[in-house]
Scaffold this motif. Structure first.
Motif, PDB file in Angstrom:
ATOM      1  N   TYR A  52      32.489 -42.979  -3.639  1.00 31.40           N
ATOM      2  CA  TYR A  52      33.005 -44.334  -3.636  1.00 31.40           C
ATOM      3  C   TYR A  52      33.813 -44.609  -4.907  1.00 31.40           C
ATOM      4  O   TYR A  52      33.568 -44.013  -5.954  1.00 31.40           O
ATOM      5  CB  TYR A  52      31.863 -45.348  -3.534  1.00 31.40           C
ATOM      6  N   SER A  53      34.750 -45.517  -4.792  1.00 34.40           N
ATOM      7  CA  SER A  53      35.467 -45.959  -5.988  1.00 34.40           C
ATOM      8  C   SER A  53      34.540 -46.834  -6.818  1.00 34.40           C
ATOM      9  O   SER A  53      33.566 -47.400  -6.287  1.00 34.40           O
ATOM     10  CB  SER A  53      36.718 -46.733  -5.596  1.00 34.40           C
ATOM     11  N   THR A  54      34.824 -46.950  -8.101  1.00 30.67           N
ATOM     12  CA  THR A  54      33.953 -47.755  -8.971  1.00 30.67           C
ATOM     13  C   THR A  54      33.909 -49.216  -8.527  1.00 30.67           C
ATOM     14  O   THR A  54      32.908 -49.898  -8.733  1.00 30.67           O
ATOM     15  CB  THR A  54      34.430 -47.667 -10.429  1.00 30.67           C
ATOM     16  N   SER A  55      34.977 -49.691  -7.902  1.00 32.31           N
ATOM     17  CA  SER A  55      35.009 -51.086  -7.452  1.00 32.31           C
ATOM     18  C   SER A  55      34.101 -51.328  -6.246  1.00 32.31           C
ATOM     19  O   SER A  55      33.796 -52.475  -5.914  1.00 32.31           O
ATOM     20  CB  SER A  55      36.438 -51.491  -7.100  1.00 32.31           C
ATOM     21  N   GLU A  56      33.653 -50.256  -5.588  1.00 31.68           N
ATOM     22  CA  GLU A  56      32.742 -50.388  -4.458  1.00 31.68           C
ATOM     23  C   GLU A  56      31.283 -50.356  -4.882  1.00 31.68           C
ATOM     24  O   GLU A  56      30.383 -50.383  -4.052  1.00 31.68           O
ATOM     25  CB  GLU A  56      32.988 -49.256  -3.451  1.00 31.68           C
ATOM     26  N   LEU A  57      31.050 -50.295  -6.178  1.00 33.11           N
ATOM     27  CA  LEU A  57      29.699 -50.172  -6.704  1.00 33.11           C
ATOM     28  C   LEU A  57      29.372 -51.328  -7.638  1.00 33.11           C
ATOM     29  O   LEU A  57      30.243 -51.841  -8.354  1.00 33.11           O
ATOM     30  CB  LEU A  57      29.555 -48.850  -7.474  1.00 33.11           C
ATOM     31  N   ASN A  58      28.120 -51.740  -7.619  1.00 33.85           N
ATOM     32  CA  ASN A  58      27.604 -52.671  -8.625  1.00 33.85           C
ATOM     33  C   ASN A  58      26.882 -51.858  -9.696  1.00 33.85           C
ATOM     34  O   ASN A  58      25.996 -51.058  -9.384  1.00 33.85           O
ATOM     35  CB  ASN A  58      26.633 -53.672  -7.990  1.00 33.85           C
ATOM     36  N   TRP A  59      27.256 -52.084 -10.958  1.00 32.17           N
ATOM     37  CA  TRP A  59      26.714 -51.297 -12.059  1.00 32.17           C
ATOM     38  C   TRP A  59      25.743 -52.138 -12.876  1.00 32.17           C
ATOM     39  O   TRP A  59      25.969 -53.329 -13.093  1.00 32.17           O
ATOM     40  CB  TRP A  59      27.844 -50.821 -12.968  1.00 32.17           C
ATOM     41  N   SER A  60      24.676 -51.500 -13.364  1.00 35.15           N
ATOM     42  CA  SER A  60      23.709 -52.225 -14.197  1.00 35.15           C
ATOM     43  C   SER A  60      23.047 -51.268 -15.182  1.00 35.15           C
ATOM     44  O   SER A  60      23.005 -50.058 -14.970  1.00 35.15           O
ATOM     45  CB  SER A  60      22.635 -52.903 -13.335  1.00 35.15           C
ATOM     46  N   SER A  61      22.550 -51.844 -16.277  1.00 34.18           N
ATOM     47  CA  SER A  61      21.830 -51.087 -17.301  1.00 34.18           C
ATOM     48  C   SER A  61      20.400 -51.592 -17.382  1.00 34.18           C
ATOM     49  O   SER A  61      20.154 -52.803 -17.276  1.00 34.18           O
ATOM     50  CB  SER A  61      22.521 -51.259 -18.664  1.00 34.18           C
ATOM     51  N   SER A  62      19.471 -50.678 -17.581  1.00 36.53           N
ATOM     52  CA  SER A  62      18.063 -51.082 -17.679  1.00 36.53           C
ATOM     53  C   SER A  62      17.767 -51.807 -18.978  1.00 36.53           C
ATOM     54  O   SER A  62      16.763 -52.506 -19.082  1.00 36.53           O
ATOM     55  CB  SER A  62      17.152 -49.861 -17.544  1.00 36.53           C
ATOM     56  N   ASP A  63      18.625 -51.647 -19.997  1.00 39.40           N
ATOM     57  CA  ASP A  63      18.448 -52.352 -21.270  1.00 39.40           C
ATOM     58  C   ASP A  63      19.816 -52.524 -21.917  1.00 39.40           C
ATOM     59  O   ASP A  63      20.339 -51.608 -22.547  1.00 39.40           O
ATOM     60  CB  ASP A  63      17.515 -51.573 -22.206  1.00 39.40           C
ATOM     61  N   SER A  64      20.387 -53.703 -21.758  1.00 32.55           N
ATOM     62  CA  SER A  64      21.741 -53.951 -22.244  1.00 32.55           C
ATOM     63  C   SER A  64      21.811 -54.106 -23.759  1.00 32.55           C
ATOM     64  O   SER A  64      22.898 -54.224 -24.309  1.00 32.55           O
ATOM     65  CB  SER A  64      22.330 -55.195 -21.572  1.00 32.55           C
ATOM     66  N   THR A  65      20.657 -54.111 -24.453  1.00 32.38           N
ATOM     67  CA  THR A  65      20.701 -54.115 -25.916  1.00 32.38           C
ATOM     68  C   THR A  65      20.917 -52.706 -26.464  1.00 32.38           C
ATOM     69  O   THR A  65      21.319 -52.537 -27.614  1.00 32.38           O
ATOM     70  CB  THR A  65      19.410 -54.698 -26.525  1.00 32.38           C
TER      71      THR A  65
END
Length: 333
Positions: A52-65
């Motif tokens: 998939y293209s990156t725009s087709e994905l939702n991205w998240s981090s387990s710890d944004s700090t």
């Protein structure tokens, strides 16, 4: 009639025994370009998908700090630690992950403003440009300032960084952009009153180093009778310098410079309360840890701070110093 009924039942039974077929569902699963990454704090890394293209994905981090990820899969490492980056397909219930380890950041110089703002020069060279990235340190997190590489930094009382580049340009960061200031320099210092002084690139003496410059609001002017390689400015606008022979001098306020004996110095820092600190000059011995000294104005002596060693130093409020040790790690007290 019975024969007809029997025939119908046999046909029905045969129909019910016919093999049932199902259309196979497509494989929606995907993988990321890496299952694991290791980044230095302050650097970035990019992830992509094999399907998939990156725009087709939702991205998240387990710890944004520790590390963040944007909508394009770009990871920004902020401080040491470990996180899981997850990409979830927006339409289908499938996802993939990447584990990211962030190493402790390394630095070459640090500057602290009177308002407590902390900026530091990184330790990884910027390719083709020279110098190192400039970072703002906020609660232990590193935030890279854009479009600049530098070798020295000082910070105004309002938290505005001034840097010296590897080509000796003087830059000032204002409203999210770097402004080129007139003149060339090799080091810079800013006092708590806003006074700005710099070390030039013009040799004054082989043993002393380069001429001293004073910012008059629009340009640097050359001061007389002293030279140095590193500079710091007191809250009263009085500069102190360390020269090439590792001797410390303080400007008298008129013309003369006062010798401040008793220590062999390298870098120098002055806090908002006027306390003066220096890092000891290198001994040239491998593994040497340069101690840090504080000036005692009462008896004009230098006292070593216990258990603290560094090559670069800056100071802010009363007794609070930031220093970089010989391995490039940033500390504060």
């Amino acid at each position: 009639m019975k024969r007809i009924l029997l025939f119908v039942l046999i046909i029905g039974a045969l129909a019910s025994c016919k093999k049932q077929t199902h259309t196979p569902q497509p494989d929606r699963s995907f993988q990321l370009s890496a299952n694991s990454l290791t980044l230095d704090a302050g650097t970035t890394g990019a992830l992509s998908s094999n399907k998939y293209s990156t725009s087709e994905l939702n991205w998240s981090s387990s710890d944004s700090t520790i590390a963040t990820v944007d909508t394009t899969g770009l990871i920004t490492a902020l401080k040491s630690g470990s996180v899981i980056i997850t990409a979830k397909q927006k339409t289908y219930n499938v996802s993939a992950t990447c584990s990211v380890a962030v190493n402790v950041a390394k630095f070459t110089d640090v500057g602290v403003g009177a308002d407590g703002s902390v900026f530091a020069i990184g330790a990884t060279p910027v390719p083709s440009i020279g110098g190192f990235n400039v970072f703002k340190i906020v609660n232990g997190e590193m935030h890279k300032l854009p479009d600049c590489s530098a070798v020295r930094v000082a910070v105004s009382p309002q938290g505005v960084p001034w840097v010296i580049t590897s080509s000796n340009q003087v830059l000032k960061y204002v409203n999210g952009a770097w402004q080129t200031m007139p003149g060339n320099a090799s080091d810079i210092g800013i006092g708590a009153d806003g006074s700005i002084f710099a070390i030039s690139t013009v040799v004054y003496s082989p043993s002393g180093g380069f001429t001293i410059l004073k910012w008059n609001g629009s340009a640097f002017t050359t001061m007389t009778d002293c030279s140095g390689i590193h500079i710091a400015v007191g809250p009263n606008g009085i500069p102190w310098v360390v020269n090439k022979s590792n001797v410390v001098f303080q400007y008298s306020g008129t013309v003369l410079w006062n010798l401040m004996p008793g220590v062999s110095a390298n870098d120098i820092a002055i806090g908002t309360d006027g306390r003066v600190y220096v890092t000891n000059a290198s001994s040239g011995v491998a593994g040497y840890q340069p101690p840090i000294f504080k000036y005692n104005s009462t008896n004009a002596t230098w006292a070593q701070l216990p258990g603290i060693f560094g090559t670069s130093i800056s100071a802010s409020s009363a007794g609070k110093i930031w220093w970089i040790d010989e391995t490039g790690l940033l500390h504060n007290q």
